[in-house]
Design a protein around this motif. Structure first.
Motif, PDB file in Angstrom:
ATOM      1  N   GLN A 135      26.068  -7.724   0.753  1.00 12.91           N
ATOM      2  CA  GLN A 135      26.845  -7.417  -0.446  1.00 12.91           C
ATOM      3  C   GLN A 135      25.928  -7.179  -1.645  1.00 12.91           C
ATOM      4  O   GLN A 135      26.246  -6.403  -2.532  1.00 12.91           O
ATOM      5  CB  GLN A 135      27.827  -8.544  -0.749  1.00 12.91           C
ATOM      6  N   SER A 136      24.778  -7.844  -1.666  1.00 10.99           N
ATOM      7  CA  SER A 136      23.861  -7.709  -2.796  1.00 10.99           C
ATOM      8  C   SER A 136      23.295  -6.294  -2.920  1.00 10.99           C
ATOM      9  O   SER A 136      22.794  -5.911  -3.971  1.00 10.99           O
ATOM     10  CB  SER A 136      22.714  -8.711  -2.679  1.00 10.99           C
ATOM     11  N   LYS A 137      23.394  -5.510  -1.871  1.00 14.30           N
ATOM     12  CA  LYS A 137      22.893  -4.127  -1.910  1.00 14.30           C
ATOM     13  C   LYS A 137      23.942  -3.144  -2.418  1.00 14.30           C
ATOM     14  O   LYS A 137      23.676  -1.964  -2.534  1.00 14.30           O
ATOM     15  CB  LYS A 137      22.419  -3.701  -0.527  1.00 14.30           C
ATOM     16  N   LYS A 138      25.154  -3.643  -2.703  1.00 15.41           N
ATOM     17  CA  LYS A 138      26.250  -2.782  -3.162  1.00 15.41           C
ATOM     18  C   LYS A 138      26.564  -3.058  -4.621  1.00 15.41           C
ATOM     19  O   LYS A 138      26.432  -4.189  -5.082  1.00 15.41           O
ATOM     20  CB  LYS A 138      27.517  -3.055  -2.342  1.00 15.41           C
ATOM     21  N   ASN A 139      27.036  -2.021  -5.330  1.00 14.07           N
ATOM     22  CA  ASN A 139      27.515  -2.257  -6.685  1.00 14.07           C
ATOM     23  C   ASN A 139      28.969  -2.709  -6.616  1.00 14.07           C
ATOM     24  O   ASN A 139      29.570  -2.746  -5.542  1.00 14.07           O
ATOM     25  CB  ASN A 139      27.323  -1.015  -7.571  1.00 14.07           C
ATOM     26  N   LYS A 140      29.546  -3.046  -7.753  1.00 16.00           N
ATOM     27  CA  LYS A 140      30.905  -3.584  -7.778  1.00 16.00           C
ATOM     28  C   LYS A 140      31.911  -2.614  -7.177  1.00 16.00           C
ATOM     29  O   LYS A 140      32.754  -3.000  -6.377  1.00 16.00           O
ATOM     30  CB  LYS A 140      31.323  -3.958  -9.206  1.00 16.00           C
ATOM     31  N   ALA A 141      31.825  -1.345  -7.529  1.00 20.38           N
ATOM     32  CA  ALA A 141      32.766  -0.359  -7.003  1.00 20.38           C
ATOM     33  C   ALA A 141      32.663  -0.266  -5.490  1.00 20.38           C
ATOM     34  O   ALA A 141      33.680  -0.214  -4.785  1.00 20.38           O
ATOM     35  CB  ALA A 141      32.513   1.005  -7.638  1.00 20.38           C
ATOM     36  N   GLU A 142      31.445  -0.270  -4.959  1.00 22.37           N
ATOM     37  CA  GLU A 142      31.255  -0.207  -3.506  1.00 22.37           C
ATOM     38  C   GLU A 142      31.796  -1.460  -2.830  1.00 22.37           C
ATOM     39  O   GLU A 142      32.390  -1.389  -1.762  1.00 22.37           O
ATOM     40  CB  GLU A 142      29.770  -0.041  -3.175  1.00 22.37           C
ATOM     41  N   ARG A 143      31.611  -2.598  -3.462  1.00 17.58           N
ATOM     42  CA  ARG A 143      32.109  -3.851  -2.890  1.00 17.58           C
ATOM     43  C   ARG A 143      33.635  -3.857  -2.821  1.00 17.58           C
ATOM     44  O   ARG A 143      34.222  -4.322  -1.857  1.00 17.58           O
ATOM     45  CB  ARG A 143      31.643  -5.048  -3.719  1.00 17.58           C
ATOM     46  N   LEU A 144      34.267  -3.351  -3.869  1.00 18.02           N
ATOM     47  CA  LEU A 144      35.727  -3.364  -3.918  1.00 18.02           C
ATOM     48  C   LEU A 144      36.356  -2.303  -3.030  1.00 18.02           C
ATOM     49  O   LEU A 144      37.482  -2.457  -2.572  1.00 18.02           O
ATOM     50  CB  LEU A 144      36.207  -3.197  -5.361  1.00 18.02           C
ATOM     51  N   LEU A 145      35.641  -1.210  -2.767  1.00 14.50           N
ATOM     52  CA  LEU A 145      36.175  -0.131  -1.949  1.00 14.50           C
ATOM     53  C   LEU A 145      36.279  -0.478  -0.476  1.00 14.50           C
ATOM     54  O   LEU A 145      37.145   0.032   0.223  1.00 14.50           O
ATOM     55  CB  LEU A 145      35.319   1.137  -2.093  1.00 14.50           C
ATOM     56  N   PHE A 146      35.401  -1.329   0.010  1.00 19.00           N
ATOM     57  CA  PHE A 146      35.416  -1.663   1.427  1.00 19.00           C
ATOM     58  C   PHE A 146      36.745  -2.343   1.763  1.00 19.00           C
ATOM     59  O   PHE A 146      37.125  -3.327   1.154  1.00 19.00           O
ATOM     60  CB  PHE A 146      34.229  -2.571   1.779  1.00 19.00           C
ATOM     61  N   LYS A 147      37.461  -1.792   2.705  1.00 17.83           N
ATOM     62  CA  LYS A 147      38.837  -2.237   2.977  1.00 17.83           C
ATOM     63  C   LYS A 147      38.922  -3.570   3.711  1.00 17.83           C
ATOM     64  O   LYS A 147      39.701  -4.429   3.339  1.00 17.83           O
ATOM     65  CB  LYS A 147      39.591  -1.167   3.773  1.00 17.83           C
ATOM     66  N   ARG A 148      38.176  -3.737   4.792  1.00 16.06           N
ATOM     67  CA  ARG A 148      38.284  -4.961   5.588  1.00 16.06           C
ATOM     68  C   ARG A 148      36.919  -5.603   5.749  1.00 16.06           C
ATOM     69  O   ARG A 148      36.140  -5.201   6.592  1.00 16.06           O
ATOM     70  CB  ARG A 148      38.884  -4.656   6.955  1.00 16.06           C
ATOM     71  N   VAL A 149      36.664  -6.599   4.949  1.00 15.51           N
ATOM     72  CA  VAL A 149      35.402  -7.327   5.026  1.00 15.51           C
ATOM     73  C   VAL A 149      35.557  -8.520   5.965  1.00 15.51           C
ATOM     74  O   VAL A 149      34.624  -8.901   6.650  1.00 15.51           O
ATOM     75  CB  VAL A 149      34.968  -7.809   3.621  1.00 15.51           C
ATOM     76  N   PHE A 150      36.772  -9.087   6.017  1.00 13.81           N
ATOM     77  CA  PHE A 150      37.039 -10.282   6.810  1.00 13.81           C
ATOM     78  C   PHE A 150      38.240 -10.076   7.716  1.00 13.81           C
ATOM     79  O   PHE A 150      39.093  -9.220   7.468  1.00 13.81           O
ATOM     80  CB  PHE A 150      37.336 -11.479   5.889  1.00 13.81           C
ATOM     81  N   ASP A 151      38.323 -10.933   8.722  1.00 16.04           N
ATOM     82  CA  ASP A 151      39.493 -10.969   9.580  1.00 16.04           C
ATOM     83  C   ASP A 151      39.828 -12.431   9.856  1.00 16.04           C
ATOM     84  O   ASP A 151      38.982 -13.320   9.688  1.00 16.04           O
ATOM     85  CB  ASP A 151      39.240 -10.228  10.895  1.00 16.04           C
ATOM     86  N   THR A 152      41.067 -12.658  10.261  1.00 19.81           N
ATOM     87  CA  THR A 152      41.534 -13.988  10.641  1.00 19.81           C
ATOM     88  C   THR A 152      42.669 -13.811  11.637  1.00 19.81           C
ATOM     89  O   THR A 152      43.227 -12.719  11.767  1.00 19.81           O
ATOM     90  CB  THR A 152      41.996 -14.791   9.403  1.00 19.81           C
ATOM     91  N   GLU A 153      43.003 -14.854  12.330  1.00 12.61           N
ATOM     92  CA  GLU A 153      44.146 -14.822  13.238  1.00 12.61           C
ATOM     93  C   GLU A 153      45.435 -14.802  12.422  1.00 12.61           C
ATOM     94  O   GLU A 153      45.479 -15.350  11.320  1.00 12.61           O
ATOM     95  CB  GLU A 153      44.144 -16.057  14.148  1.00 12.61           C
ATOM     96  N   ILE A 154      46.476 -14.203  12.960  1.00 10.43           N
ATOM     97  CA  ILE A 154      47.781 -14.201  12.300  1.00 10.43           C
ATOM     98  C   ILE A 154      48.247 -15.645  12.137  1.00 10.43           C
ATOM     99  O   ILE A 154      48.201 -16.430  13.087  1.00 10.43           O
ATOM    100  CB  ILE A 154      48.804 -13.366  13.097  1.00 10.43           C
ATOM    101  N   ASN A 155      48.638 -15.993  10.920  1.00  9.55           N
ATOM    102  CA  ASN A 155      49.142 -17.326  10.576  1.00  9.55           C
ATOM    103  C   ASN A 155      48.101 -18.438  10.777  1.00  9.55           C
ATOM    104  O   ASN A 155      48.457 -19.582  11.020  1.00  9.55           O
ATOM    105  CB  ASN A 155      50.428 -17.640  11.358  1.00  9.55           C
ATOM    106  N   SER A 156      46.816 -18.098  10.667  1.00  7.28           N
ATOM    107  CA  SER A 156      45.746 -19.072  10.906  1.00  7.28           C
ATOM    108  C   SER A 156      45.733 -20.221   9.901  1.00  7.28           C
ATOM    109  O   SER A 156      45.257 -21.308  10.213  1.00  7.28           O
ATOM    110  CB  SER A 156      44.389 -18.370  10.893  1.00  7.28           C
ATOM    111  N   VAL A 157      46.239 -19.972   8.701  1.00  2.00           N
ATOM    112  CA  VAL A 157      46.275 -21.010   7.670  1.00  2.00           C
ATOM    113  C   VAL A 157      47.676 -21.102   7.073  1.00  2.00           C
ATOM    114  O   VAL A 157      47.836 -21.368   5.881  1.00  2.00           O
ATOM    115  CB  VAL A 157      45.206 -20.764   6.570  1.00  2.00           C
TER     116      VAL A 157
END
Length: 128
Positions: free
Chosen positions: A64-86
């Motif tokens: 993430q440190s290699k990206k600017n704010k706009a690039e960081r916000l544009l990325f659609k799926r950075v994380f995943d989780t199981e449905i109803n995991s929390v």
């Protein structure tokens, strides 16, 4: 991490005095974790007297440190989780560094939308 522990724990207890929250450290990619040998966010979470769960998986391997704010916000799926995991849990994301907020934003959105968290807050060691 021990150099920060006293202040980190004290400030956390002030901001989140209730014990009903669960902690989720921001995960590293497998590549970054192998490179570093540890996850600094997980070490910070272990300093706190709360349950820790590891329901997030990082999908984006790029630093993430290699990206600017706009690039960081544009990325659609950075994380995943199981449905109803929390499902209906009150979650606090733990991270070491807050730069633009994009990492926490993506993690929170994933936990709220797919993980069905009751609420998501965050606590970081440093804001730059």
């Amino acid at each position: 991490m021990h150099v920060f522990k006293t202040d980190f724990v004290s400030e956390f207890s002030t901001v989140y005095p209730e014990k009903s929250y669960v902690l989720i450290p921001i995960p590293l990619s497998e590549e970054r974790k192998a490179e570093r040998g540890f996850n600094q966010s997980e070490l910070l979470a272990k300093c706190l007297d709360r349950p820790i769960i590891h329901s997030l998986t990082r999908l984006d391997n790029e630093k993430q440190s290699k990206k600017n704010k706009a690039e960081r916000l544009l990325f659609k799926r950075v994380f995943d989780t199981e449905i109803n995991s929390v499902g209906d849990m009150d979650v606090i994301l733990i991270d070491d560094l807050y730069t633009t907020g994009a990492t926490l934003h993506h993690a929170a959105r994933c936990l709220l939308e797919k993980g069905k968290a009751g609420s998501v807050s965050s606590f970081t060691l440093i804001r730059s």
